[in-house]
Write a protein that holds these residues in place. Structure first.
Motif, mmCIF file in Angstrom:
data_model
loop_
_atom_site.group_PDB
_atom_site.id
_atom_site.type_symbol
_atom_site.label_atom_id
_atom_site.label_comp_id
_atom_site.label_asym_id
_atom_site.label_seq_id
_atom_site.Cartn_x
_atom_site.Cartn_y
_atom_site.Cartn_z
ATOM 1 N N GLY A 138 5.121 8.842 -3.522
ATOM 2 C CA GLY A 138 5.109 7.396 -3.654
ATOM 3 C C GLY A 138 6.431 6.784 -3.221
ATOM 4 O O GLY A 138 6.646 5.584 -3.409
ATOM 5 N N PRO A 150 6.161 2.673 -6.778
ATOM 6 C CA PRO A 150 5.273 2.629 -7.939
ATOM 7 C C PRO A 150 5.891 3.303 -9.163
ATOM 8 O O PRO A 150 6.666 4.246 -9.035
ATOM 9 C CB PRO A 150 4.023 3.374 -7.463
ATOM 10 C CG PRO A 150 4.469 4.201 -6.296
ATOM 11 C CD PRO A 150 5.594 3.461 -5.666
ATOM 12 N N THR A 151 5.560 2.787 -10.331
ATOM 13 C CA THR A 151 6.068 3.333 -11.592
ATOM 14 C C THR A 151 4.973 4.107 -12.307
ATOM 15 O O THR A 151 3.783 3.902 -12.067
ATOM 16 C CB THR A 151 6.575 2.205 -12.508
ATOM 17 O OG1 THR A 151 5.488 1.303 -12.772
ATOM 18 C CG2 THR A 151 7.711 1.438 -11.853
ATOM 19 N N ALA A 152 5.396 4.986 -13.219
ATOM 20 C CA ALA A 152 4.425 5.768 -13.995
ATOM 21 C C ALA A 152 4.877 5.902 -15.440
ATOM 22 O O ALA A 152 4.138 5.580 -16.363
ATOM 23 C CB ALA A 152 4.223 7.151 -13.362
ATOM 24 N N HIS A 205 12.001 5.853 -5.542
ATOM 25 C CA HIS A 205 11.133 6.347 -6.610
ATOM 26 C C HIS A 205 12.019 6.597 -7.822
ATOM 27 O O HIS A 205 13.232 6.336 -7.778
ATOM 28 C CB HIS A 205 10.343 7.587 -6.187
ATOM 29 C CG HIS A 205 11.173 8.771 -5.802
ATOM 30 N ND1 HIS A 205 12.075 8.769 -4.763
ATOM 31 C CD2 HIS A 205 11.240 10.035 -6.319
ATOM 32 C CE1 HIS A 205 12.656 9.951 -4.659
ATOM 33 N NE2 HIS A 205 12.172 10.731 -5.599
ATOM 34 N N ARG A 243 -2.180 1.575 -3.261
ATOM 35 C CA ARG A 243 -2.675 2.322 -4.424
ATOM 36 C C ARG A 243 -2.085 3.735 -4.516
ATOM 37 O O ARG A 243 -2.617 4.597 -5.218
ATOM 38 C CB ARG A 243 -4.204 2.390 -4.392
ATOM 39 C CG ARG A 243 -4.857 1.040 -4.699
ATOM 40 C CD ARG A 243 -6.372 1.115 -4.651
ATOM 41 N NE ARG A 243 -6.845 1.357 -3.286
ATOM 42 C CZ ARG A 243 -7.004 0.388 -2.379
ATOM 43 N NH1 ARG A 243 -6.684 -0.861 -2.678
ATOM 44 N NH2 ARG A 243 -7.442 0.664 -1.163
ATOM 45 N N THR A 244 -0.971 3.957 -3.838
ATOM 46 C CA THR A 244 -0.316 5.266 -3.903
ATOM 47 C C THR A 244 0.269 5.488 -5.293
ATOM 48 O O THR A 244 0.853 4.585 -5.886
ATOM 49 C CB THR A 244 0.807 5.354 -2.860
ATOM 50 O OG1 THR A 244 0.272 5.066 -1.560
ATOM 51 C CG2 THR A 244 1.440 6.736 -2.849
ATOM 52 N N GLU A 245 0.102 6.699 -5.815
ATOM 53 C CA GLU A 245 0.622 7.016 -7.137
ATOM 54 C C GLU A 245 2.127 7.259 -7.089
ATOM 55 O O GLU A 245 2.700 7.571 -6.043
ATOM 56 C CB GLU A 245 -0.094 8.257 -7.697
ATOM 57 C CG GLU A 245 -1.575 8.037 -7.967
ATOM 58 C CD GLU A 245 -2.231 9.265 -8.577
ATOM 59 O OE1 GLU A 245 -1.525 10.297 -8.727
ATOM 60 O OE2 GLU A 245 -3.418 9.198 -8.896
ATOM 61 N N ALA A 246 2.757 7.115 -8.257
ATOM 62 C CA ALA A 246 4.198 7.326 -8.373
ATOM 63 C C ALA A 246 4.542 8.798 -8.150
ATOM 64 O O ALA A 246 3.701 9.684 -8.286
ATOM 65 C CB ALA A 246 4.684 6.872 -9.745
#
Length: 292
Positions: A174, A123-125, A100, A167-170
């Motif tokens: 994540g 995942p990126t945010a 992460h 579909r897991t959030e950053a």
């Protein structure tokens, strides 16, 4: 005293001697760190398969299988990562896993930019997350978003991504969770920075091995753990990558929980560089320093 002699009016022989003292001191200081690295490298076990770098409060774990190298996270400081990789003799990374994008996991990435073949990432945010990946891609790396179910090989070892779901959030939950094992690589589960809730979701969805030889304890040994996961994993060795911090990591309740499941604790803050490998079906552990 040598500096004072140079600054005040002194006889020429004294000034020459003072200059020599300063020159020798500078050369010695400049060579001290490389010399220490060379000395440490001479002590390393040749058979190492897992190397947990002592990068302070962060994660950077090298895995070697049949001459191929994976690096899981890069720690907070490129200088600390560079020193560790030089000690290990690692010049190129076949696979970089960025679990992460917290600074203590990706802050040292510039140390390997241009030396990485492929990047497996969570995942990126934030824009900074994308910039990190762009720098790696522009330096020649191939980017792959990690999702549960992905598999691959590293030399003669095989890895699986157990988390995150598509579909897991950053963020911490994540984190890329990796399972890896090979002839010399002890079966290992790396939990990134998953919280207790994330660990419960992992247990509900992932196909875990019956047991693991090694578990990389989540989030530097924070108190936010799911004890049932560690009882389920039944690891022989529990790795905690941790340095000086204001969070109280590793927390006493987490250390007690890990001890209760029979794991041998191995901490970078106490033991420095830590190495593991499989030899005659037995997990071997080496550390840079003896723990208290």
């Amino acid at each position: 005293m040598a500096v004072v002699i140079l600054l005040v009016r002194s006889p020429r022989p004294a000034r020459v001697a003072a200059s020599a003292v300063i020159a020798v001191t500078v050369v010695f200081a400049a060579g001290a760190v490389p010399a220490a690295q060379i000395g440490l490298r001479a002590r390393l076990p040749e058979a190492w398969a897992i190397a947990v770098c002592d990068v302070g409060q962060g994660d950077a774990i090298a895995i070697r299988a049949a001459g191929h190298i994976a690096l899981v996270d890069t720690g907070p400081d490129p200088r600390a990562l560079t020193a560790c990789l030089e000690t290990l003799g690692v010049e190129r990374v076949d696979l970089l896993i960025l679990t992460h994008f917290d600074h203590d996991h990706d802050g040292g990435t510039s140390a390997v930019a241009g030396r990485v073949d492929a990047v497996l990432h969570g995942p990126t945010a934030a824009p900074d997350d994308e910039r990190t990946l762009t720098r790696l891609r522009d330096a020649g790396a191939r980017l792959v978003r990690a999702d549960a179910g992905m598999t691959g090989t590293l030399g003669d070892a095989r890895w699986r991504v157990l988390w995150p779901q598509p579909r897991t959030e950053a963020g911490n939950d994540g984190s890329v969770v990796l399972d890896i094992a090979g002839p010399s690589v002890p079966p290992m589960l790396m939990l990134g920075d998953l919280s207790a809730e994330g660990q419960r979701r992992l247990m509900a969805t992932a196909s875990l091995r019956p047991t693991y030889a090694v578990v990389k304890v989540s989030h530097h040994g924070s108190a936010d753990q799911e004890p049932r996961l560690y009882r389920r994993v039944r690891a022989t060795v529990a790795l905690i990558s941790v340095g000086e911090n204001t969070y109280g990591h590793p927390r006493s309740e987490t250390l007690a929980m890990l001890a209760s499941v029979g794991a041998r604790l191995a901490r970078t803050d106490l033991e420095g560089l830590i190495m593991l490998w499989t030899e005659a079906s037995t997990v071997r552990l080496w550390h840079e320093r003896e723990p208290p």
